[in-house]
Design a protein around this motif. Structure first.
Motif, PDB file in Angstrom:
ATOM      1  N   GLU A 194     -29.822  16.094  11.123  1.00  0.00           N
ATOM      2  CA  GLU A 194     -30.225  14.688  11.081  1.00  0.00           C
ATOM      3  C   GLU A 194     -31.136  14.296  12.243  1.00  0.00           C
ATOM      4  O   GLU A 194     -31.916  13.366  12.132  1.00  0.00           O
ATOM      5  N   SER A 198     -35.024  17.098  12.131  1.00  0.00           N
ATOM      6  CA  SER A 198     -35.945  17.368  11.022  1.00  0.00           C
ATOM      7  C   SER A 198     -37.361  16.934  11.364  1.00  0.00           C
ATOM      8  O   SER A 198     -38.323  17.633  11.073  1.00  0.00           O
ATOM      9  N   CYS A 199     -37.480  15.760  11.972  1.00  0.00           N
ATOM     10  CA  CYS A 199     -38.816  15.216  12.263  1.00  0.00           C
ATOM     11  C   CYS A 199     -39.293  15.648  13.644  1.00  0.00           C
ATOM     12  O   CYS A 199     -40.474  15.824  13.874  1.00  0.00           O
ATOM     13  N   HIS A 200     -38.361  15.745  14.575  1.00  0.00           N
ATOM     14  CA  HIS A 200     -38.700  16.166  15.938  1.00  0.00           C
ATOM     15  C   HIS A 200     -37.654  17.162  16.409  1.00  0.00           C
ATOM     16  O   HIS A 200     -36.626  17.324  15.757  1.00  0.00           O
ATOM     17  N   GLY A 202     -39.951   2.834  14.900  1.00  0.00           N
ATOM     18  CA  GLY A 202     -40.854   2.536  13.793  1.00  0.00           C
ATOM     19  C   GLY A 202     -40.498   3.220  12.480  1.00  0.00           C
ATOM     20  O   GLY A 202     -41.073   2.916  11.450  1.00  0.00           O
ATOM     21  N   ASP A 203     -39.552   4.152  12.519  1.00  0.00           N
ATOM     22  CA  ASP A 203     -39.142   4.831  11.286  1.00  0.00           C
ATOM     23  C   ASP A 203     -37.728   4.422  10.900  1.00  0.00           C
ATOM     24  O   ASP A 203     -36.905   4.133  11.758  1.00  0.00           O
ATOM     25  N   ASP A 204     -37.479   4.434   9.591  1.00  0.00           N
ATOM     26  CA  ASP A 204     -36.116   4.206   9.128  1.00  0.00           C
ATOM     27  C   ASP A 204     -35.411   5.559   9.059  1.00  0.00           C
ATOM     28  O   ASP A 204     -35.660   6.343   8.159  1.00  0.00           O
ATOM     29  N   ALA A 205     -34.568   5.813  10.038  1.00  0.00           N
ATOM     30  CA  ALA A 205     -33.875   7.100  10.094  1.00  0.00           C
ATOM     31  C   ALA A 205     -32.385   6.921   9.826  1.00  0.00           C
ATOM     32  O   ALA A 205     -31.570   7.748  10.219  1.00  0.00           O
ATOM     33  N   SER A 206     -32.028   5.822   9.139  1.00  0.00           N
ATOM     34  CA  SER A 206     -30.607   5.505   8.992  1.00  0.00           C
ATOM     35  C   SER A 206     -29.870   6.563   8.168  1.00  0.00           C
ATOM     36  O   SER A 206     -30.420   7.157   7.242  1.00  0.00           O
ATOM     37  N   SER A 225     -48.429  14.948  20.424  1.00  0.00           N
ATOM     38  CA  SER A 225     -47.414  13.926  20.652  1.00  0.00           C
ATOM     39  C   SER A 225     -46.559  14.326  21.848  1.00  0.00           C
ATOM     40  O   SER A 225     -46.291  15.508  22.046  1.00  0.00           O
ATOM     41  N   ALA A 265     -43.625  13.869  22.002  1.00  0.00           N
ATOM     42  CA  ALA A 265     -42.341  14.303  21.450  1.00  0.00           C
ATOM     43  C   ALA A 265     -42.335  15.793  21.127  1.00  0.00           C
ATOM     44  O   ALA A 265     -41.302  16.363  20.811  1.00  0.00           O
ATOM     45  N   LYS A 300     -47.040   3.244   5.109  1.00  0.00           N
ATOM     46  CA  LYS A 300     -47.508   3.181   6.497  1.00  0.00           C
ATOM     47  C   LYS A 300     -48.951   3.657   6.594  1.00  0.00           C
ATOM     48  O   LYS A 300     -49.346   4.577   5.882  1.00  0.00           O
ATOM     49  N   THR A 313     -44.863  17.531  11.121  1.00  0.00           N
ATOM     50  CA  THR A 313     -44.475  16.126  11.313  1.00  0.00           C
ATOM     51  C   THR A 313     -45.330  15.519  12.419  1.00  0.00           C
ATOM     52  O   THR A 313     -45.918  16.248  13.223  1.00  0.00           O
ATOM     53  N   PRO A 314     -45.375  14.161  12.504  1.00  0.00           N
ATOM     54  CA  PRO A 314     -46.146  13.533  13.586  1.00  0.00           C
ATOM     55  C   PRO A 314     -45.650  13.979  14.972  1.00  0.00           C
ATOM     56  O   PRO A 314     -46.417  14.004  15.918  1.00  0.00           O
ATOM     57  N   ALA A 315     -44.376  14.359  15.069  1.00  0.00           N
ATOM     58  CA  ALA A 315     -43.846  14.813  16.354  1.00  0.00           C
ATOM     59  C   ALA A 315     -44.025  16.316  16.557  1.00  0.00           C
ATOM     60  O   ALA A 315     -43.472  16.891  17.495  1.00  0.00           O
ATOM     61  N   LYS A 342     -43.252  18.972  14.609  1.00  0.00           N
ATOM     62  CA  LYS A 342     -42.342  19.973  14.069  1.00  0.00           C
ATOM     63  C   LYS A 342     -42.913  20.560  12.780  1.00  0.00           C
ATOM     64  O   LYS A 342     -43.459  19.851  11.951  1.00  0.00           O
ATOM     65  N   LYS A 392     -32.361  11.849  -0.215  1.00  0.00           N
ATOM     66  CA  LYS A 392     -32.576  11.296   1.125  1.00  0.00           C
ATOM     67  C   LYS A 392     -34.071  11.310   1.484  1.00  0.00           C
ATOM     68  O   LYS A 392     -34.623  10.320   1.955  1.00  0.00           O
ATOM     69  N   TRP A 393     -34.707  12.446   1.210  1.00  0.00           N
ATOM     70  CA  TRP A 393     -36.112  12.560   1.606  1.00  0.00           C
ATOM     71  C   TRP A 393     -37.039  11.811   0.658  1.00  0.00           C
ATOM     72  O   TRP A 393     -38.062  11.287   1.090  1.00  0.00           O
ATOM     73  N   ARG A 432     -36.820   8.195   1.968  1.00  0.00           N
ATOM     74  CA  ARG A 432     -37.553   7.989   3.224  1.00  0.00           C
ATOM     75  C   ARG A 432     -39.055   8.127   3.046  1.00  0.00           C
ATOM     76  O   ARG A 432     -39.831   7.287   3.483  1.00  0.00           O
ATOM     77  N   ASP A 462     -42.342   5.525   3.182  1.00  0.00           N
ATOM     78  CA  ASP A 462     -43.421   5.716   4.166  1.00  0.00           C
ATOM     79  C   ASP A 462     -44.794   5.814   3.498  1.00  0.00           C
ATOM     80  O   ASP A 462     -45.773   5.316   4.031  1.00  0.00           O
TER      81      ASP A 462
END
Lengths: 168, 138
Positions: free
Chosen positions: A49, A52-54, A79-83, A150, A152, B63, B83-85, B87, B109-110, B113, B117
């Motif tokens: 969780e 995945s993105c970073h 800025g992202d919905d990561a809920s 980035s 990050a 976005k 990804t923007p970060a 990965k 889930k994806w 999301r 976006d």
């Protein structure tokens, strides 16, 4: 018999202790990568969780108060919905707090969090004063380069960041 | 005879994981088909070609940084994305990442999301089925 029992070799013992202590310190420094070691996330749910993105950032990089606040506002996660659902939120929060800079991860987060209030720390690791000063020599062009892109993206330069090592 | 049985068993054991992940993908597609038919009686099956179009189209509703699926996933489903970060994202094509789309909760889930976006809304069951069919075909 009595005389033998009393003959304790103090000097060799003391010498041995000093050597042991010295190597202990060395070993710890080696394990800590010269203060640049932050134990990586081991919990599979947190890895999934939060990774995945970073990069799944090491919990010891921020204090409990930051993780708790962050987990409370995942709907707007920078800025992202990561809920995630309530049960997962609770499990992840518990893991992050247990390993935060001011609990389990104290030894490792110590330097990075120097001069930061544990109650009112930033949410972004990249806003910690120590992080800023450690990265002061990186130019804007380097940050914007294709390879990095980035702040990050730790692994762009710290190739072993996934395993917890943040040496140059 | 025993050799033949052993070979058959061995083959079955080897193919079992393949079969079960394909089965879970088919089941997911079946659920999307049910919802798509409920939404429109004219529904006549999913199309990988429509899925491909959805994948590369630039939308304005989401976005600004992510107008299309390909903004983070590579232009081709056969390439890894980013990804923007920074990965790396495994290729979307099932042929390259066979573990993909086997956990329905993860797929949902994806979709939730990423559709928000990119399109600024949820994707319809028809869009999800088309897109998934495209990735399975790749």
């Amino acid at each position: 018999m009595k005389a033998i029992a009393l003959k304790i070799p103090f000097r060799p013992i003391a010498l041995g202790l000093v050597v042991l202590l010295f190597s202990g310190v060395l070993l710890e420094r080696a394990q800590a990568g010269g203060g640049h070691f932050f134990p990586p996330v081991t919990d599979p749910l947190v890895r999934e969780e939060c990774g995945s993105c970073h990069l799944a950032y090491a919990p010891s990089m921020l204090p409990k108060s930051s993780w708790t606040r962050m987990m409370g506002e995942l709907k707007n996660h920078f800025g992202d919905d990561a809920s995630v659902d309530a049960a997962k939120t609770e499990r992840i929060t518990r893991y992050l707090n247990a390993n935060a800079a001011d609990s389990g991860g104290q030894r490792n987060g110590g330097k990075l969090l120097r001069g930061v209030s544990m109650e009112n720390a930033p949410l972004r690791i990249t806003e910690l004063p120590r992080w800023v000063s450690e990265h002061r020599k990186i130019s804007t062009a380097e940050w914007k380069s294709k390879k990095v892109g980035s702040k990050a993206n730790c692994v762009a330069c710290h190739v072993d960041a996934e395993r917890g090592y943040y040496d140059e | 005879m025993p050799t033949k049985t052993t070979t058959t068993l061995l083959l079955a054991a080897l193919l079992l994981p393949l079969g079960s992940s394909a089965a879970s993908r088919d089941e997911l597609l079946g659920q999307y088909a049910l919802s798509a038919r409920a939404a429109s009686p004219a529904f006549s099956g999913f199309s990988a070609a429509r899925g491909e179009k959805l994948h590369v189209t630039k939308f304005a509703g989401g976005k600004a940084e992510t107008p299309a699926c390909t903004s983070c996933h590579a232009d081709s489903p056969l390439s890894a994305g980013r990804t923007p970060a920074g990965k790396s994202i495994d290729a979307l094509a099932v042929s390259l990442t066979p573990t993909r789309y086997t956990d329905p909760a993860k797929v949902e889930k994806w979709f939730k999301r990423n559709c928000h976006d990119v399109l600024g809304r949820e994707c319809t069951p028809l869009e999800k089925g088309d897109w998934l069919s495209y990735m399975i075909s790749q």
